[in-house]
Scaffold this motif. Structure first.
Motif, PDB file in Angstrom:
ATOM      1  N   SER A  30      -7.939  -0.747  18.340  1.00  0.00           N
ATOM      2  CA  SER A  30      -9.103  -0.112  18.978  1.00  0.00           C
ATOM      3  C   SER A  30      -8.738   0.550  20.304  1.00  0.00           C
ATOM      4  O   SER A  30      -9.501   1.364  20.831  1.00  0.00           O
ATOM      5  N   GLN A  31      -7.575   0.210  20.862  1.00  0.00           N
ATOM      6  CA  GLN A  31      -7.138   0.802  22.117  1.00  0.00           C
ATOM      7  C   GLN A  31      -6.545   2.203  21.945  1.00  0.00           C
ATOM      8  O   GLN A  31      -6.257   2.885  22.924  1.00  0.00           O
ATOM      9  N   PHE A  32      -6.359   2.613  20.703  1.00  0.00           N
ATOM     10  CA  PHE A  32      -5.837   3.950  20.424  1.00  0.00           C
ATOM     11  C   PHE A  32      -6.991   4.862  20.010  1.00  0.00           C
ATOM     12  O   PHE A  32      -8.032   4.395  19.550  1.00  0.00           O
ATOM     13  N   ASN A  33      -6.807   6.172  20.207  1.00  0.00           N
ATOM     14  CA  ASN A  33      -7.899   7.127  20.032  1.00  0.00           C
ATOM     15  C   ASN A  33      -8.616   6.976  18.698  1.00  0.00           C
ATOM     16  O   ASN A  33      -9.834   6.857  18.645  1.00  0.00           O
ATOM     17  N   SER A  34      -7.871   6.981  17.618  1.00  0.00           N
ATOM     18  CA  SER A  34      -8.529   6.914  16.311  1.00  0.00           C
ATOM     19  C   SER A  34      -8.963   5.499  15.985  1.00  0.00           C
ATOM     20  O   SER A  34     -10.029   5.263  15.429  1.00  0.00           O
ATOM     21  N   GLY A  35      -8.108   4.552  16.352  1.00  0.00           N
ATOM     22  CA  GLY A  35      -8.431   3.154  16.052  1.00  0.00           C
ATOM     23  C   GLY A  35      -8.295   2.815  14.589  1.00  0.00           C
ATOM     24  O   GLY A  35      -8.648   1.719  14.163  1.00  0.00           O
ATOM     25  N   ASN A  36      -7.801   3.777  13.790  1.00  0.00           N
ATOM     26  CA  ASN A  36      -7.675   3.543  12.351  1.00  0.00           C
ATOM     27  C   ASN A  36      -6.412   2.752  12.049  1.00  0.00           C
ATOM     28  O   ASN A  36      -5.334   3.069  12.535  1.00  0.00           O
ATOM     29  N   CYS A  37      -6.571   1.752  11.228  1.00  0.00           N
ATOM     30  CA  CYS A  37      -5.426   0.963  10.789  1.00  0.00           C
ATOM     31  C   CYS A  37      -5.803   0.278   9.482  1.00  0.00           C
ATOM     32  O   CYS A  37      -6.812  -0.427   9.412  1.00  0.00           O
ATOM     33  N   GLU A  38      -5.020   0.530   8.457  1.00  0.00           N
ATOM     34  CA  GLU A  38      -5.296  -0.099   7.162  1.00  0.00           C
ATOM     35  C   GLU A  38      -4.701  -1.503   7.148  1.00  0.00           C
ATOM     36  O   GLU A  38      -3.496  -1.683   7.322  1.00  0.00           O
ATOM     37  N   LEU A  39      -5.565  -2.493   6.960  1.00  0.00           N
ATOM     38  CA  LEU A  39      -5.121  -3.881   6.966  1.00  0.00           C
ATOM     39  C   LEU A  39      -4.912  -4.379   5.538  1.00  0.00           C
ATOM     40  O   LEU A  39      -5.753  -4.168   4.667  1.00  0.00           O
ATOM     41  N   ARG A  40      -3.792  -5.047   5.344  1.00  0.00           N
ATOM     42  CA  ARG A  40      -3.519  -5.676   4.054  1.00  0.00           C
ATOM     43  C   ARG A  40      -3.193  -7.150   4.326  1.00  0.00           C
ATOM     44  O   ARG A  40      -2.090  -7.485   4.749  1.00  0.00           O
ATOM     45  N   ARG A  41      -4.179  -7.985   4.082  1.00  0.00           N
ATOM     46  CA  ARG A  41      -4.014  -9.389   4.420  1.00  0.00           C
ATOM     47  C   ARG A  41      -3.313 -10.153   3.296  1.00  0.00           C
ATOM     48  O   ARG A  41      -3.676 -10.047   2.135  1.00  0.00           O
ATOM     49  N   VAL A  42      -2.323 -10.965   3.680  1.00  0.00           N
ATOM     50  CA  VAL A  42      -1.598 -11.814   2.722  1.00  0.00           C
ATOM     51  C   VAL A  42      -1.743 -13.259   3.213  1.00  0.00           C
ATOM     52  O   VAL A  42      -0.961 -13.729   4.047  1.00  0.00           O
ATOM     53  N   PRO A  43      -2.735 -13.983   2.727  1.00  0.00           N
ATOM     54  CA  PRO A  43      -3.003 -15.339   3.235  1.00  0.00           C
ATOM     55  C   PRO A  43      -2.234 -16.432   2.477  1.00  0.00           C
ATOM     56  O   PRO A  43      -1.632 -16.193   1.424  1.00  0.00           O
ATOM     57  N   TYR A  44      -2.265 -17.612   3.061  1.00  0.00           N
ATOM     58  CA  TYR A  44      -1.714 -18.839   2.452  1.00  0.00           C
ATOM     59  C   TYR A  44      -0.262 -18.685   1.999  1.00  0.00           C
ATOM     60  O   TYR A  44       0.119 -19.099   0.906  1.00  0.00           O
ATOM     61  N   VAL A  45       0.536 -18.086   2.851  1.00  0.00           N
ATOM     62  CA  VAL A  45       1.959 -17.928   2.554  1.00  0.00           C
ATOM     63  C   VAL A  45       2.680 -19.240   2.874  1.00  0.00           C
ATOM     64  O   VAL A  45       2.574 -19.765   3.982  1.00  0.00           O
ATOM     65  N   SER A  46       3.431 -19.750   1.903  1.00  0.00           N
ATOM     66  CA  SER A  46       4.093 -21.044   2.106  1.00  0.00           C
ATOM     67  C   SER A  46       5.561 -21.045   1.681  1.00  0.00           C
ATOM     68  O   SER A  46       6.206 -22.088   1.680  1.00  0.00           O
ATOM     69  N   ASP A  47       6.084 -19.859   1.298  1.00  0.00           N
ATOM     70  CA  ASP A  47       7.480 -19.814   0.867  1.00  0.00           C
ATOM     71  C   ASP A  47       8.132 -18.488   1.259  1.00  0.00           C
ATOM     72  O   ASP A  47       7.452 -17.484   1.507  1.00  0.00           O
ATOM     73  N   LYS A  48       9.440 -18.485   1.273  1.00  0.00           N
ATOM     74  CA  LYS A  48      10.206 -17.305   1.693  1.00  0.00           C
ATOM     75  C   LYS A  48      10.121 -16.170   0.679  1.00  0.00           C
ATOM     76  O   LYS A  48      10.187 -14.995   1.051  1.00  0.00           O
ATOM     77  N   GLU A  49       9.997 -16.515  -0.587  1.00  0.00           N
ATOM     78  CA  GLU A  49       9.932 -15.492  -1.633  1.00  0.00           C
ATOM     79  C   GLU A  49       8.742 -14.563  -1.421  1.00  0.00           C
ATOM     80  O   GLU A  49       8.846 -13.345  -1.578  1.00  0.00           O
ATOM     81  N   THR A  50       7.600 -15.142  -1.069  1.00  0.00           N
ATOM     82  CA  THR A  50       6.400 -14.330  -0.823  1.00  0.00           C
ATOM     83  C   THR A  50       6.631 -13.399   0.359  1.00  0.00           C
ATOM     84  O   THR A  50       6.252 -12.223   0.334  1.00  0.00           O
ATOM     85  N   ILE A  51       7.222 -13.935   1.403  1.00  0.00           N
ATOM     86  CA  ILE A  51       7.514 -13.116   2.581  1.00  0.00           C
ATOM     87  C   ILE A  51       8.428 -11.956   2.205  1.00  0.00           C
ATOM     88  O   ILE A  51       8.196 -10.800   2.589  1.00  0.00           O
ATOM     89  N   LYS A  52       9.454 -12.234   1.430  1.00  0.00           N
ATOM     90  CA  LYS A  52      10.397 -11.191   1.020  1.00  0.00           C
ATOM     91  C   LYS A  52       9.705 -10.105   0.207  1.00  0.00           C
ATOM     92  O   LYS A  52       9.935  -8.903   0.406  1.00  0.00           O
ATOM     93  N   GLU A  53       8.816 -10.505  -0.700  1.00  0.00           N
ATOM     94  CA  GLU A  53       8.077  -9.540  -1.521  1.00  0.00           C
ATOM     95  C   GLU A  53       7.215  -8.634  -0.654  1.00  0.00           C
ATOM     96  O   GLU A  53       7.135  -7.409  -0.887  1.00  0.00           O
ATOM     97  N   VAL A  54       6.576  -9.219   0.346  1.00  0.00           N
ATOM     98  CA  VAL A  54       5.716  -8.433   1.242  1.00  0.00           C
ATOM     99  C   VAL A  54       6.547  -7.413   2.020  1.00  0.00           C
ATOM    100  O   VAL A  54       6.175  -6.237   2.120  1.00  0.00           O
ATOM    101  N   ILE A  55       7.670  -7.831   2.551  1.00  0.00           N
ATOM    102  CA  ILE A  55       8.513  -6.932   3.354  1.00  0.00           C
ATOM    103  C   ILE A  55       9.109  -5.830   2.490  1.00  0.00           C
ATOM    104  O   ILE A  55       9.193  -4.666   2.905  1.00  0.00           O
ATOM    105  N   GLU A  56       9.511  -6.161   1.274  1.00  0.00           N
ATOM    106  CA  GLU A  56      10.060  -5.146   0.364  1.00  0.00           C
ATOM    107  C   GLU A  56       9.006  -4.101   0.002  1.00  0.00           C
ATOM    108  O   GLU A  56       9.329  -2.933  -0.232  1.00  0.00           O
ATOM    109  N   GLU A  57       7.761  -4.518  -0.042  1.00  0.00           N
ATOM    110  CA  GLU A  57       6.678  -3.566  -0.298  1.00  0.00           C
ATOM    111  C   GLU A  57       6.369  -2.767   0.970  1.00  0.00           C
ATOM    112  O   GLU A  57       6.157  -1.561   0.929  1.00  0.00           O
ATOM    113  N   ALA A  58       6.373  -3.459   2.097  1.00  0.00           N
ATOM    114  CA  ALA A  58       6.006  -2.825   3.366  1.00  0.00           C
ATOM    115  C   ALA A  58       6.993  -1.749   3.788  1.00  0.00           C
ATOM    116  O   ALA A  58       6.615  -0.764   4.431  1.00  0.00           O
ATOM    117  N   VAL A  59       8.255  -1.910   3.423  1.00  0.00           N
ATOM    118  CA  VAL A  59       9.277  -0.979   3.873  1.00  0.00           C
ATOM    119  C   VAL A  59       9.077   0.425   3.308  1.00  0.00           C
ATOM    120  O   VAL A  59       9.592   1.408   3.838  1.00  0.00           O
TER     121      VAL A  59
END
Length: 278
Positions: A30-59
């Motif tokens: 909200s501190q930036f002019n547009s304030g637009n940001c697409e949020l993709r929530r990944v809840p209840y992460v409990s293992d490294k595999e999930t984290i790796k999958e998220v980062i591979e998608e995010a890249v």
């Protein structure tokens, strides 16, 4: 030709529901002019595999990662893999945990979702207090069917103070005054007897209490409200109703509200700790 700016994407990764990180991201964007940001929530992460999958998608996107992970091993892995994939990442909770640990000189509990649990406890207490107010003094007999416990007694047996005290222990309490001229509502006979507690009192003690009450109201102590014959009639009627229901009773004659409340809690939980004791 106007240059088109891409809307940033932020992956919110959390070992709980991710609400904390999402609020921080929204406040920051909200501190930036547009304030637009697409949020993709990944809840209840409990293992490294999930984290790796998220980062591979995010890249593959114009993105960053905001994360709240209390497990040091998962936080360390997140830091390592985001550096490896050159993904911008912000550890929202880690630095605060480290600082608290230094100041308090003890290790954190490292249990995900504790804030939410505390919030749930708070809101349950508020809900119980609102319930006690709504169903105080027999205002709405339908509350008897919804209550964790219903208190019965003649006037001035501490029904309302007890209801509020127990509400702060997250118990939903309804209370009902017993008056000879008023027939108890049918709802009282539709619930198990163990969910009803009768409050009894010594007639002489009640006489003193009612006389004091009349004084505070600027009324004469000889009023029928404090008349001994009237008190005995009310107590006999209350005893009759309580016996008919078969509910347990507590003598409140020489008990403080806190003491009576504790006895009620002990009766409800059968000597075991539960959610009502808070």
């Amino acid at each position: 030709m106007t240059e088109q700016k891409l809307t940033p994407i932020c992956y919110v990764v959390s070992d709980s529901i991710g609400e904390t990180a999402e609020l921080v991201v929204k406040a920051t964007s909200s501190q930036f002019n547009s304030g637009n940001c697409e949020l993709r929530r990944v809840p209840y992460v409990s293992d490294k595999e999930t984290i790796k999958e998220v980062i591979e998608e995010a890249v593959n996107f114009n993105c960053m990662v905001a994360y709240t992970l209390v497990d040091p091993d998962l936080r360390s892995f997140m830091e390592k893999i985001t550096q490896e994939y050159q993904v911008e990442a912000v550890d929202i909770m880690g630095p605060m945990l480290d600082s608290f640990e230094k100041v308090m000189q003890r290790e954190p509990r490292l249990q995900p979702g504790l804030v939410r649990k505390l919030d749930e406890s708070y809101f349950k207490r508020v809900d119980s207090i609102e319930f006690a107010v709504k169903y105080d003094d027999g205002k709405d007999p339908r509350g008897i069917l919804k209550a964790d416990v219903t208190l019965l007694g003649v006037s001035r047996t501490s029904k309302t103070p007890l209801s509020m005290y127990l509400a702060n222990k997250r118990l939903k309490v309804a209370n009902l005054p017993l008056v000879p001229e008023v027939k108890p509502p049918k709802e009282l006979y539709q619930i198990p007897s163990h969910k009803v507690i009768g409050l009894v009192i010594n007639p002489y003690k009640l006489n003193e209490i009612r006389k004091e009450r009349l004084k505070t109201l600027g009324l004469k102590s000889q009023a029928n409200y404090a008349n001994m014959d009237r008190i005995l009639t009310e107590l006999d009627y209350a005893e009759e109703i309580m016996k008919k229901i078969g509910c347990p009773t507590i003598d409140v004659s020489n008990r403080a509200v806190e003491e009576t409340a504790q006895k009620i809690l002990d009766m409800i939980r059968g000597g075991k700790d539960n959610d009502f004791d808070g």
